[in-house]
Design a protein around this motif. Structure first.
Motif, PDB file in Angstrom:
ATOM      1  N   TRP A  47     -12.145  94.953  90.367  1.00 51.89           N
ATOM      2  CA  TRP A  47     -11.005  94.456  91.141  1.00 51.89           C
ATOM      3  C   TRP A  47     -10.195  95.613  91.725  1.00 51.89           C
ATOM      4  O   TRP A  47      -9.840  95.609  92.908  1.00 51.89           O
ATOM      5  CB  TRP A  47     -10.101  93.603  90.243  1.00 51.89           C
ATOM      6  CG  TRP A  47      -8.777  93.294  90.870  1.00 51.89           C
ATOM      7  CD1 TRP A  47      -8.483  92.253  91.703  1.00 51.89           C
ATOM      8  CD2 TRP A  47      -7.566  94.050  90.741  1.00 51.89           C
ATOM      9  NE1 TRP A  47      -7.167  92.321  92.098  1.00 51.89           N
ATOM     10  CE2 TRP A  47      -6.580  93.407  91.520  1.00 51.89           C
ATOM     11  CE3 TRP A  47      -7.220  95.201  90.035  1.00 51.89           C
ATOM     12  CZ2 TRP A  47      -5.272  93.887  91.619  1.00 51.89           C
ATOM     13  CZ3 TRP A  47      -5.918  95.679  90.124  1.00 51.89           C
ATOM     14  CH2 TRP A  47      -4.963  95.030  90.907  1.00 51.89           C
ATOM     15  N   ALA A  48      -9.896  96.615  90.906  1.00 55.59           N
ATOM     16  CA  ALA A  48      -9.058  97.733  91.334  1.00 55.59           C
ATOM     17  C   ALA A  48      -9.746  98.562  92.419  1.00 55.59           C
ATOM     18  O   ALA A  48      -9.103  98.991  93.388  1.00 55.59           O
ATOM     19  CB  ALA A  48      -8.703  98.615  90.138  1.00 55.59           C
ATOM     20  N   THR A 125     -13.657  85.034  96.784  1.00 63.48           N
ATOM     21  CA  THR A 125     -12.691  84.394  97.684  1.00 63.48           C
ATOM     22  C   THR A 125     -11.748  85.411  98.299  1.00 63.48           C
ATOM     23  O   THR A 125     -11.523  85.419  99.523  1.00 63.48           O
ATOM     24  CB  THR A 125     -11.872  83.337  96.914  1.00 63.48           C
ATOM     25  OG1 THR A 125     -12.746  82.290  96.468  1.00 63.48           O
ATOM     26  CG2 THR A 125     -10.788  82.732  97.806  1.00 63.48           C
ATOM     27  N   GLU A 126     -11.183  86.291  97.474  1.00 64.63           N
ATOM     28  CA  GLU A 126     -10.244  87.294  97.985  1.00 64.63           C
ATOM     29  C   GLU A 126     -10.939  88.272  98.926  1.00 64.63           C
ATOM     30  O   GLU A 126     -10.411  88.606  99.995  1.00 64.63           O
ATOM     31  CB  GLU A 126      -9.596  88.053  96.829  1.00 64.63           C
ATOM     32  CG  GLU A 126      -8.534  89.042  97.296  1.00 64.63           C
ATOM     33  CD  GLU A 126      -7.807  89.710  96.149  1.00 64.63           C
ATOM     34  OE1 GLU A 126      -6.672  90.162  96.346  1.00 64.63           O
ATOM     35  OE2 GLU A 126      -8.385  89.795  95.039  1.00 64.63           O
ATOM     36  N   ALA A 127     -12.133  88.738  98.545  1.00 62.25           N
ATOM     37  CA  ALA A 127     -12.855  89.708  99.369  1.00 62.25           C
ATOM     38  C   ALA A 127     -13.259  89.098 100.712  1.00 62.25           C
ATOM     39  O   ALA A 127     -13.120  89.740 101.763  1.00 62.25           O
ATOM     40  CB  ALA A 127     -14.091  90.207  98.617  1.00 62.25           C
ATOM     41  N   ILE A 128     -13.757  87.866 100.680  1.00 54.36           N
ATOM     42  CA  ILE A 128     -14.182  87.200 101.914  1.00 54.36           C
ATOM     43  C   ILE A 128     -12.977  86.947 102.821  1.00 54.36           C
ATOM     44  O   ILE A 128     -13.043  87.165 104.037  1.00 54.36           O
ATOM     45  CB  ILE A 128     -14.912  85.882 101.598  1.00 54.36           C
ATOM     46  CG1 ILE A 128     -16.263  86.182 100.938  1.00 54.36           C
ATOM     47  CG2 ILE A 128     -15.112  85.054 102.863  1.00 54.36           C
ATOM     48  CD1 ILE A 128     -16.963  84.956 100.384  1.00 54.36           C
ATOM     49  N   GLY A 162      -7.181  83.818  95.509  1.00 51.66           N
ATOM     50  CA  GLY A 162      -8.206  84.521  94.763  1.00 51.66           C
ATOM     51  C   GLY A 162      -7.614  85.496  93.764  1.00 51.66           C
ATOM     52  O   GLY A 162      -8.100  85.625  92.632  1.00 51.66           O
ATOM     53  N   GLU A 163      -6.552  86.178  94.164  1.00 48.62           N
ATOM     54  CA  GLU A 163      -5.887  87.143  93.283  1.00 48.62           C
ATOM     55  C   GLU A 163      -5.346  86.464  92.021  1.00 48.62           C
ATOM     56  O   GLU A 163      -5.558  86.932  90.902  1.00 48.62           O
ATOM     57  CB  GLU A 163      -4.744  87.819  94.040  1.00 48.62           C
ATOM     58  CG  GLU A 163      -3.946  88.817  93.248  1.00 48.62           C
ATOM     59  CD  GLU A 163      -4.630  90.161  93.095  1.00 48.62           C
ATOM     60  OE1 GLU A 163      -4.102  91.018  92.375  1.00 48.62           O
ATOM     61  OE2 GLU A 163      -5.711  90.342  93.684  1.00 48.62           O
ATOM     62  N   ILE A 164      -4.654  85.372  92.198  1.00 46.54           N
ATOM     63  CA  ILE A 164      -4.053  84.652  91.073  1.00 46.54           C
ATOM     64  C   ILE A 164      -5.126  84.142  90.109  1.00 46.54           C
ATOM     65  O   ILE A 164      -5.012  84.281  88.887  1.00 46.54           O
ATOM     66  CB  ILE A 164      -3.196  83.474  91.590  1.00 46.54           C
ATOM     67  CG1 ILE A 164      -1.984  84.006  92.368  1.00 46.54           C
ATOM     68  CG2 ILE A 164      -2.761  82.564  90.442  1.00 46.54           C
ATOM     69  CD1 ILE A 164      -1.274  82.949  93.194  1.00 46.54           C
TER      70      ILE A 164
END
Length: 235
Positions: A47-48, A125-128, A162-164
């Motif tokens: 993630w980081a 989800t976040e990356a896309i 996505g982050e949450i």
């Protein structure tokens, strides 16, 4: 250019680097090396690295980090900014720190598999969402327009969703070894939700969007037809 690169590296190491360092140090200092701890630390690292690289590349493209525009020249504000960031890092990592310092092991179970699955789907989800927005903004034909395609057709902030959920999935897995008061660490994903939903993320972006496109009928339709954060099926 050198100043831009310096600012980008500063953001990478002060934010993402802190998460990576603390996650790995807590596992080393904890003295245990169970599978759950290794997976948790690895997911935090993934993630980081992704987020840090994304922010670094955005700074190189934009020439600055928008978040620092109003704090760079004010020592007091700058101190408050970094103090809040320290709280953010600690609160977000709390379940991971608790897990990595726990010597007691519990066999992998449903909470682990569900938590890791939620993390994986949310990471994607976040990356896309970030990639879709980057591609949209890089197209000259979209200059001055807002994105409402891809994942952005189902949520006005799919990257934050996505982050949450990523941190929620990590808490669920870590909870497999929790006892008693340790379950109160559920405040960690709730803190991430509260911060993004009510403080530093969505409110600022929504205000900027209203200022820019508030009079646009297409944007008004987007507001009424697309949920703020949590998506619902479209009929």
């Amino acid at each position: 250019m050198r100043n831009i690169q310096s600012q980008g590296l500063s953001v990478f190491f002060s934010g993402s680097g802190t998460f990576i360092l603390l996650a790995h140090l807590s596992r080393i200092w904890g003295g245990a090396s169970h599978v759950r701890q290794k997976v948790q630390t690895g997911l935090v690292t993934a993630w980081a690295l992704r987020l840090g690289t994304f922010l670094f590349m955005r700074i190189l493209k934009d020439g600055h980090d928008r978040r620092f525009n109003n704090v760079r020249d004010s020592p007091g504000t700058f101190f408050v900014y970094w103090s809040i960031q320290a709280v953010w890092v600690f609160m977000t990592l709390l379940p991971t720190l608790m897990l990595n310092t726990e010597k007691r092991d519990v066999p992998l179970g449903m909470r682990d598999y569900i938590g890791w699955t939620v993390w994986g789907l949310s990471f994607a989800t976040e990356a896309i969402a970030d990639q879709q927005k980057r591609i949209f903004k890089s197209d000259p034909d979209n200059a001055g327009k807002f994105i409402r395609s891809g994942l952005w057709a189902y949520s006005r902030h799919p990257n934050y969703l996505g982050e949450i959920l990523q941190w929620s999935g990590l808490w669920l897995s870590a909870s497999s070894v929790m006892q008693g008061p340790q379950y109160l660490s559920v405040v960690s994903p709730l803190f991430v939700w509260f911060l993004l939903r009510h403080v530093s993320g969505i409110p600022i972006l929504e205000k900027q969007a209203m200022k820019k496109w508030g009079a646009d009928l297409a944007f008004q339709d987007y507001l009424t037809s697309t949920p703020l954060l949590w998506p619902w099926p479209k009929c």
